[in-house]
Write a protein that holds these residues in place. Structure first.
Motif, PDB file in Angstrom:
ATOM      1  N   GLU A  45      -5.827   0.346   3.172  1.00 46.18           N
ATOM      2  CA  GLU A  45      -4.430   0.137   2.836  1.00 46.18           C
ATOM      3  C   GLU A  45      -3.677   1.457   2.812  1.00 46.18           C
ATOM      4  O   GLU A  45      -4.246   2.517   2.518  1.00 46.18           O
ATOM      5  N   LEU A  46      -2.380   1.351   3.103  1.00 41.73           N
ATOM      6  CA  LEU A  46      -1.522   2.523   3.046  1.00 41.73           C
ATOM      7  C   LEU A  46      -1.317   2.931   1.585  1.00 41.73           C
ATOM      8  O   LEU A  46      -1.018   2.094   0.733  1.00 41.73           O
ATOM      9  N   VAL A  47      -1.444   4.222   1.325  1.00 46.58           N
ATOM     10  CA  VAL A  47      -1.148   4.767   0.003  1.00 46.58           C
ATOM     11  C   VAL A  47       0.224   5.429   0.015  1.00 46.58           C
ATOM     12  O   VAL A  47       1.076   5.133  -0.817  1.00 46.58           O
ATOM     13  N   ALA A  48       0.426   6.335   0.970  1.00 45.21           N
ATOM     14  CA  ALA A  48       1.695   7.063   1.046  1.00 45.21           C
ATOM     15  C   ALA A  48       1.850   7.606   2.458  1.00 45.21           C
ATOM     16  O   ALA A  48       0.859   7.866   3.149  1.00 45.21           O
ATOM     17  N   ARG A  49       3.115   7.799   2.850  1.00 47.49           N
ATOM     18  CA  ARG A  49       3.391   8.275   4.191  1.00 47.49           C
ATOM     19  C   ARG A  49       4.629   9.166   4.141  1.00 47.49           C
ATOM     20  O   ARG A  49       5.552   8.896   3.360  1.00 47.49           O
ATOM     21  N   ILE A  50       4.647  10.182   4.970  1.00 43.89           N
ATOM     22  CA  ILE A  50       5.805  11.067   5.060  1.00 43.89           C
ATOM     23  C   ILE A  50       6.111  11.307   6.535  1.00 43.89           C
ATOM     24  O   ILE A  50       5.230  11.668   7.315  1.00 43.89           O
ATOM     25  N   THR A  51       7.358  11.077   6.902  1.00 43.90           N
ATOM     26  CA  THR A  51       7.744  11.213   8.298  1.00 43.90           C
ATOM     27  C   THR A  51       7.982  12.674   8.658  1.00 43.90           C
ATOM     28  O   THR A  51       8.000  13.555   7.799  1.00 43.90           O
ATOM     29  N   SER A  52       8.213  12.901   9.946  1.00 43.40           N
ATOM     30  CA  SER A  52       8.514  14.258  10.392  1.00 43.40           C
ATOM     31  C   SER A  52       9.809  14.773   9.759  1.00 43.40           C
ATOM     32  O   SER A  52       9.966  15.980   9.572  1.00 43.40           O
ATOM     33  N   GLY A  53      10.691  13.863   9.405  1.00 44.55           N
ATOM     34  CA  GLY A  53      11.954  14.255   8.772  1.00 44.55           C
ATOM     35  C   GLY A  53      11.869  14.364   7.268  1.00 44.55           C
ATOM     36  O   GLY A  53      12.861  14.728   6.623  1.00 44.55           O
ATOM     37  N   GLY A  54      10.708  14.051   6.705  1.00 49.15           N
ATOM     38  CA  GLY A  54      10.512  14.199   5.274  1.00 49.15           C
ATOM     39  C   GLY A  54      10.719  12.937   4.454  1.00 49.15           C
ATOM     40  O   GLY A  54      10.607  12.973   3.219  1.00 49.15           O
ATOM     41  N   SER A  55      11.007  11.806   5.092  1.00 50.69           N
ATOM     42  CA  SER A  55      11.143  10.553   4.345  1.00 50.69           C
ATOM     43  C   SER A  55       9.768  10.087   3.886  1.00 50.69           C
ATOM     44  O   SER A  55       8.800  10.154   4.641  1.00 50.69           O
ATOM     45  N   ARG A  56       9.732   9.588   2.649  1.00 47.75           N
ATOM     46  CA  ARG A  56       8.468   9.177   2.049  1.00 47.75           C
ATOM     47  C   ARG A  56       8.488   7.700   1.695  1.00 47.75           C
ATOM     48  O   ARG A  56       9.541   7.158   1.346  1.00 47.75           O
ATOM     49  N   ASN A  57       7.335   7.060   1.802  1.00 50.61           N
ATOM     50  CA  ASN A  57       7.198   5.757   1.195  1.00 50.61           C
ATOM     51  C   ASN A  57       5.807   5.626   0.610  1.00 50.61           C
ATOM     52  O   ASN A  57       4.869   6.297   1.045  1.00 50.61           O
ATOM     53  N   TYR A  58       5.720   4.785  -0.424  1.00 48.49           N
ATOM     54  CA  TYR A  58       4.506   4.656  -1.224  1.00 48.49           C
ATOM     55  C   TYR A  58       4.142   3.189  -1.422  1.00 48.49           C
ATOM     56  O   TYR A  58       5.004   2.316  -1.466  1.00 48.49           O
ATOM     57  N   ALA A  59       2.852   2.950  -1.589  1.00 44.85           N
ATOM     58  CA  ALA A  59       2.409   1.635  -2.029  1.00 44.85           C
ATOM     59  C   ALA A  59       2.909   1.413  -3.456  1.00 44.85           C
ATOM     60  O   ALA A  59       2.995   2.365  -4.249  1.00 44.85           O
ATOM     61  N   ASP A  60       3.229   0.186  -3.780  1.00 42.60           N
ATOM     62  CA  ASP A  60       3.733  -0.119  -5.124  1.00 42.60           C
ATOM     63  C   ASP A  60       2.745   0.327  -6.201  1.00 42.60           C
ATOM     64  O   ASP A  60       3.149   0.754  -7.288  1.00 42.60           O
ATOM     65  N   SER A  61       1.472   0.239  -5.895  1.00 52.20           N
ATOM     66  CA  SER A  61       0.443   0.527  -6.890  1.00 52.20           C
ATOM     67  C   SER A  61       0.374   2.002  -7.282  1.00 52.20           C
ATOM     68  O   SER A  61      -0.225   2.343  -8.307  1.00 52.20           O
ATOM     69  N   VAL A  62       0.984   2.874  -6.478  1.00 49.81           N
ATOM     70  CA  VAL A  62       0.902   4.313  -6.773  1.00 49.81           C
ATOM     71  C   VAL A  62       2.271   4.941  -7.037  1.00 49.81           C
ATOM     72  O   VAL A  62       2.345   6.130  -7.370  1.00 49.81           O
ATOM     73  N   LYS A  63       3.330   4.175  -6.892  1.00 49.83           N
ATOM     74  CA  LYS A  63       4.681   4.720  -7.119  1.00 49.83           C
ATOM     75  C   LYS A  63       4.785   5.294  -8.521  1.00 49.83           C
ATOM     76  O   LYS A  63       4.362   4.681  -9.497  1.00 49.83           O
ATOM     77  N   GLY A  64       5.358   6.495  -8.596  1.00 55.24           N
ATOM     78  CA  GLY A  64       5.526   7.149  -9.882  1.00 55.24           C
ATOM     79  C   GLY A  64       4.308   7.937 -10.331  1.00 55.24           C
ATOM     80  O   GLY A  64       4.377   8.677 -11.313  1.00 55.24           O
ATOM     81  N   ARG A  65       3.197   7.760  -9.640  1.00 50.20           N
ATOM     82  CA  ARG A  65       1.964   8.485 -10.007  1.00 50.20           C
ATOM     83  C   ARG A  65       1.509   9.452  -8.921  1.00 50.20           C
ATOM     84  O   ARG A  65       0.986  10.524  -9.223  1.00 50.20           O
ATOM     85  N   PHE A  66       1.684   9.064  -7.661  1.00 50.98           N
ATOM     86  CA  PHE A  66       1.233   9.886  -6.531  1.00 50.98           C
ATOM     87  C   PHE A  66       2.450  10.473  -5.822  1.00 50.98           C
ATOM     88  O   PHE A  66       3.501   9.847  -5.739  1.00 50.98           O
ATOM     89  N   THR A  67       2.254  11.673  -5.268  1.00 55.18           N
ATOM     90  CA  THR A  67       3.301  12.326  -4.492  1.00 55.18           C
ATOM     91  C   THR A  67       2.708  12.890  -3.215  1.00 55.18           C
ATOM     92  O   THR A  67       1.724  13.637  -3.257  1.00 55.18           O
ATOM     93  N   ILE A  68       3.305  12.524  -2.093  1.00 54.91           N
ATOM     94  CA  ILE A  68       2.890  13.072  -0.810  1.00 54.91           C
ATOM     95  C   ILE A  68       3.845  14.189  -0.417  1.00 54.91           C
ATOM     96  O   ILE A  68       5.047  14.102  -0.665  1.00 54.91           O
ATOM     97  N   SER A  69       3.293  15.248   0.163  1.00 56.89           N
ATOM     98  CA  SER A  69       4.121  16.352   0.641  1.00 56.89           C
ATOM     99  C   SER A  69       3.466  16.954   1.877  1.00 56.89           C
ATOM    100  O   SER A  69       2.288  16.704   2.151  1.00 56.89           O
ATOM    101  N   ARG A  70       4.240  17.744   2.597  1.00 54.66           N
ATOM    102  CA  ARG A  70       3.699  18.370   3.800  1.00 54.66           C
ATOM    103  C   ARG A  70       4.186  19.799   3.900  1.00 54.66           C
ATOM    104  O   ARG A  70       5.281  20.128   3.452  1.00 54.66           O
ATOM    105  N   ASP A  71       3.354  20.630   4.519  1.00 53.42           N
ATOM    106  CA  ASP A  71       3.691  22.016   4.797  1.00 53.42           C
ATOM    107  C   ASP A  71       3.520  22.208   6.294  1.00 53.42           C
ATOM    108  O   ASP A  71       2.393  22.368   6.779  1.00 53.42           O
ATOM    109  N   ASN A  72       4.615  22.165   7.034  1.00 55.56           N
ATOM    110  CA  ASN A  72       4.526  22.252   8.490  1.00 55.56           C
ATOM    111  C   ASN A  72       4.058  23.629   8.954  1.00 55.56           C
ATOM    112  O   ASN A  72       3.474  23.751  10.040  1.00 55.56           O
TER     113      ASN A  72
END
Length: 114
Positions: A45-72
């Protein structure tokens, strides 16, 4: 293409872990990067995703607890996991996606237990 995850292991309920995924062989900045997980006997299952433009989305089960980030600059994506729960126990996989191609890491085990 290589996606190498690190940072998994044993976490305490209520505690934190940080996963990293270092990518090579792709133009990292152009890919959507994601974290997925698969628990025993369950589908991936998807946990979290971040696009090339920096948009993020999260599974409901982890919202508010997990944070995805990227360092290009470092070709690395992170998953900061706070307030861990036993149900977060799973193998976590890094994913790089840019239609029509998708790539997967080998996975890293996260176990949440006291």
């Amino acid at each position: 293409v290589q996606l190498v995850e690190s940072g998994g292991g044993l976490g305490q309920p209520g505690g934190s872990l940080r996963l990293s995924c270092a990518a090579s062989g792709i133009i990292f900045s152009r890919h959507t990067m994601g974290w997925y997980r698969q628990a025993p006997g369950k589908q991936r299952e998807l946990v979290a995703r971040i696009t090339s433009g920096g948009s993020r989305n999260y599974a409901d089960s982890v919202k508010g607890r997990f944070t995805i980030s990227r360092d290009n600059a470092e070709n690395t994506v992170y998953l900061q996991m706070n307030s861990l729960k036993p149900e977060d126990t799973a193998v976590y996989y890094c994913n790089a996606d840019r239609v029509p191609y998708t790539y997967w890491g080998q996975g890293t085990q996260v176990t949440v237990s006291s």
